[in-house]
Motif scaffolding. Structure first.
Motif, PDB file in Angstrom:
ATOM      1  N   LYS A 161       0.833  -1.208   0.000  1.00  0.00           N
ATOM      2  CA  LYS A 161       0.000   0.000   0.000  1.00  0.00           C
ATOM      3  C   LYS A 161       0.869   1.262   0.000  1.00  0.00           C
ATOM      4  N   ILE A 162       1.955   1.229   0.766  1.00  0.00           N
ATOM      5  CA  ILE A 162       2.854   2.383   0.841  1.00  0.00           C
ATOM      6  C   ILE A 162       3.524   2.637  -0.509  1.00  0.00           C
ATOM      7  N   VAL A 163       4.019   1.584  -1.147  1.00  0.00           N
ATOM      8  CA  VAL A 163       4.668   1.743  -2.449  1.00  0.00           C
ATOM      9  C   VAL A 163       3.675   2.295  -3.472  1.00  0.00           C
ATOM     10  N   LEU A 164       2.450   1.742  -3.464  1.00  0.00           N
ATOM     11  CA  LEU A 164       1.438   2.229  -4.406  1.00  0.00           C
ATOM     12  C   LEU A 164       1.120   3.698  -4.135  1.00  0.00           C
ATOM     13  N   ALA A 165       0.999   4.073  -2.864  1.00  0.00           N
ATOM     14  CA  ALA A 165       0.720   5.474  -2.520  1.00  0.00           C
ATOM     15  C   ALA A 165       1.867   6.388  -2.962  1.00  0.00           C
ATOM     16  N   MET A 166       3.107   5.917  -2.799  1.00  0.00           N
ATOM     17  CA  MET A 166       4.248   6.723  -3.254  1.00  0.00           C
ATOM     18  C   MET A 166       4.209   6.911  -4.767  1.00  0.00           C
ATOM     19  N   LEU A 167       3.903   5.838  -5.487  1.00  0.00           N
ATOM     20  CA  LEU A 167       3.831   5.941  -6.945  1.00  0.00           C
ATOM     21  C   LEU A 167       2.735   6.906  -7.376  1.00  0.00           C
ATOM     22  N   HIS A 168       1.587   6.820  -6.723  1.00  0.00           N
ATOM     23  CA  HIS A 168       0.497   7.741  -7.053  1.00  0.00           C
ATOM     24  C   HIS A 168       0.899   9.182  -6.748  1.00  0.00           C
ATOM     25  N   GLY A 169       1.553   9.385  -5.620  1.00  0.00           N
ATOM     26  CA  GLY A 169       2.012  10.728  -5.263  1.00  0.00           C
ATOM     27  C   GLY A 169       3.021  11.265  -6.274  1.00  0.00           C
ATOM     28  N   LEU A 170       3.927  10.407  -6.724  1.00  0.00           N
ATOM     29  CA  LEU A 170       4.909  10.824  -7.725  1.00  0.00           C
ATOM     30  C   LEU A 170       4.229  11.165  -9.051  1.00  0.00           C
ATOM     31  N   MET A 171       3.188  10.400  -9.404  1.00  0.00           N
ATOM     32  CA  MET A 171       2.441  10.701 -10.629  1.00  0.00           C
ATOM     33  C   MET A 171       1.811  12.090 -10.536  1.00  0.00           C
ATOM     34  N   VAL A 172       1.181  12.369  -9.405  1.00  0.00           N
ATOM     35  CA  VAL A 172       0.553  13.685  -9.210  1.00  0.00           C
ATOM     36  C   VAL A 172       1.612  14.777  -9.270  1.00  0.00           C
ATOM     37  N   ARG A 173       2.729  14.557  -8.583  1.00  0.00           N
ATOM     38  CA  ARG A 173       3.807  15.555  -8.562  1.00  0.00           C
ATOM     39  C   ARG A 173       4.324  15.836  -9.969  1.00  0.00           C
ATOM     40  N   TRP A 174       4.490  14.764 -10.779  1.00  0.00           N
ATOM     41  CA  TRP A 174       4.964  14.962 -12.144  1.00  0.00           C
ATOM     42  C   TRP A 174       3.985  15.825 -12.936  1.00  0.00           C
ATOM     43  N   HIS A 175       2.678  15.616 -12.729  1.00  0.00           N
ATOM     44  CA  HIS A 175       1.690  16.407 -13.465  1.00  0.00           C
ATOM     45  C   HIS A 175       1.654  17.852 -12.988  1.00  0.00           C
ATOM     46  N   LEU A 176       1.941  18.070 -11.725  1.00  0.00           N
ATOM     47  CA  LEU A 176       2.005  19.447 -11.234  1.00  0.00           C
ATOM     48  C   LEU A 176       3.224  20.164 -11.797  1.00  0.00           C
ATOM     49  N   SER A 177       4.302  19.405 -12.005  1.00  0.00           N
ATOM     50  CA  SER A 177       5.541  19.984 -12.514  1.00  0.00           C
ATOM     51  C   SER A 177       6.214  18.978 -13.437  1.00  0.00           C
ATOM     52  N   PRO A 178       5.761  18.924 -14.710  1.00  0.00           N
ATOM     53  CA  PRO A 178       6.315  17.937 -15.644  1.00  0.00           C
ATOM     54  C   PRO A 178       7.846  17.979 -15.694  1.00  0.00           C
ATOM     55  N   GLY A 179       8.416  16.786 -15.672  1.00  0.00           N
ATOM     56  CA  GLY A 179       9.864  16.670 -15.715  1.00  0.00           C
ATOM     57  C   GLY A 179      10.529  16.736 -14.347  1.00  0.00           C
ATOM     58  N   SER A 180       9.739  16.906 -13.295  1.00  0.00           N
ATOM     59  CA  SER A 180      10.313  17.101 -11.959  1.00  0.00           C
ATOM     60  C   SER A 180      10.718  15.800 -11.267  1.00  0.00           C
ATOM     61  N   ILE A 181      10.364  14.662 -11.837  1.00  0.00           N
ATOM     62  CA  ILE A 181      10.667  13.384 -11.202  1.00  0.00           C
ATOM     63  C   ILE A 181      11.698  12.630 -12.029  1.00  0.00           C
ATOM     64  N   ASP A 182      12.752  12.199 -11.377  1.00  0.00           N
ATOM     65  CA  ASP A 182      13.728  11.282 -11.978  1.00  0.00           C
ATOM     66  C   ASP A 182      13.269   9.889 -11.562  1.00  0.00           C
ATOM     67  N   TRP A 183      12.635   9.175 -12.476  1.00  0.00           N
ATOM     68  CA  TRP A 183      11.995   7.905 -12.139  1.00  0.00           C
ATOM     69  C   TRP A 183      13.006   6.837 -11.773  1.00  0.00           C
ATOM     70  N   HIS A 184      14.188   6.877 -12.354  1.00  0.00           N
ATOM     71  CA  HIS A 184      15.239   5.921 -11.991  1.00  0.00           C
ATOM     72  C   HIS A 184      15.643   6.140 -10.530  1.00  0.00           C
ATOM     73  N   GLN A 185      15.869   7.396 -10.185  1.00  0.00           N
ATOM     74  CA  GLN A 185      16.257   7.722  -8.809  1.00  0.00           C
ATOM     75  C   GLN A 185      15.124   7.389  -7.838  1.00  0.00           C
ATOM     76  N   ALA A 186      13.883   7.661  -8.241  1.00  0.00           N
ATOM     77  CA  ALA A 186      12.740   7.334  -7.383  1.00  0.00           C
ATOM     78  C   ALA A 186      12.692   5.835  -7.118  1.00  0.00           C
ATOM     79  N   ALA A 187      12.925   5.029  -8.157  1.00  0.00           N
ATOM     80  CA  ALA A 187      12.944   3.570  -7.995  1.00  0.00           C
ATOM     81  C   ALA A 187      14.045   3.166  -7.026  1.00  0.00           C
ATOM     82  N   GLU A 188      15.233   3.757  -7.173  1.00  0.00           N
ATOM     83  CA  GLU A 188      16.350   3.444  -6.280  1.00  0.00           C
ATOM     84  C   GLU A 188      15.994   3.752  -4.826  1.00  0.00           C
ATOM     85  N   GLU A 189      15.383   4.902  -4.590  1.00  0.00           N
ATOM     86  CA  GLU A 189      15.058   5.312  -3.222  1.00  0.00           C
ATOM     87  C   GLU A 189      13.948   4.449  -2.611  1.00  0.00           C
ATOM     88  N   ILE A 190      12.942   4.130  -3.395  1.00  0.00           N
ATOM     89  CA  ILE A 190      11.865   3.282  -2.890  1.00  0.00           C
ATOM     90  C   ILE A 190      12.424   1.919  -2.498  1.00  0.00           C
TER      91      ILE A 190
END
Length: 195
Positions: A161-190
């Motif tokens: 549930k936590i991982v899914l919530a983080m992914l959803h939050g990252l999706m929202v964040r990307w839409h608020l600021s396109p290009g603001s998420i480094d998905w490789h780095q996000a995967a590493e941190e998760i």
């Protein structure tokens, strides 16, 4: 009147749904009108209603496509014997790539999470979708624990549930600021948080 072939009907449905997707992504569900979809599709109102009797029916039909191509994209990059850790990393990166490539569909998906509380037919679909993704995450996490890739005492159910919530939050964040998420780095941190 000539009979329309199944292929022509399917092409018309796809044309209408693509137009609806662009309208909903641009204006949101409540601000979009059937007339907006009519204009976007270049069809008559009757041409739309022949396939979809209401705006809600259009939105529900779009919900069937809400994987945004993620499952297919993961399958294309699947390598036999991929470890659970590598599969989780791949999944997160693919989700990020799809968020960027299918921005309109993703925006509609995100709005659908909220709308599901007001559109009863949508509610069940969203719950099934969340449960399906959580089930896959539970399997990946449990497999990773079993293979020693993730913490031995990981609370798999809660962590999914936590991982899914983080992914959803990252999706929202990307839409608020396109290009603001480094998905490789996000995967590493998760993943680092569950090792």
């Amino acid at each position: 009147m000539p009979k329309i072939s199944p292929a022509a009907k399917e092409a018309r449905r796809a044309q209408i749904l693509e137009a609806a997707l662009r309208c909903f992504a641009r204006k949101g569900y409540y601000a979009t009108t059937i007339q907006d979809v009519v204009a976007e599709a270049g069809l008559s109102r009757g041409g739309i209603y022949l396939y979809y009797p209401s705006k809600e029916a259009l939105y529900l039909a779009l919900s069937e496509r809400w994987s945004c191509g993620v499952e297919e994209a993961i399958r294309k990059r699947w390598i036999p014997n991929l470890s659970p850790k590598a599969l989780l990393h791949l999944s997160i990166e693919v989700i990020g790539a799809q968020v960027e490539a299918e921005a309109d569909a993703c925006r509609v998906l995100i709005e659908g999470w909220t709308l599901s509380h007001h559109l009863p037919d949508l509610h069940g679909h969203i719950r099934e979708q969340f449960e399906r993704v959580e089930q896959r995450l539970r399997w990946v996490l449990a497999s990773g624990v079993e293979r020693g890739e993730f913490r031995a005492h990981l609370a798999v159910e809660c962590q999914a549930k936590i991982v899914l919530a983080m992914l959803h939050g990252l999706m929202v964040r990307w839409h608020l600021s396109p290009g603001s998420i480094d998905w490789h780095q996000a995967a590493e941190e998760i993943i680092h948080g569950i090792e």
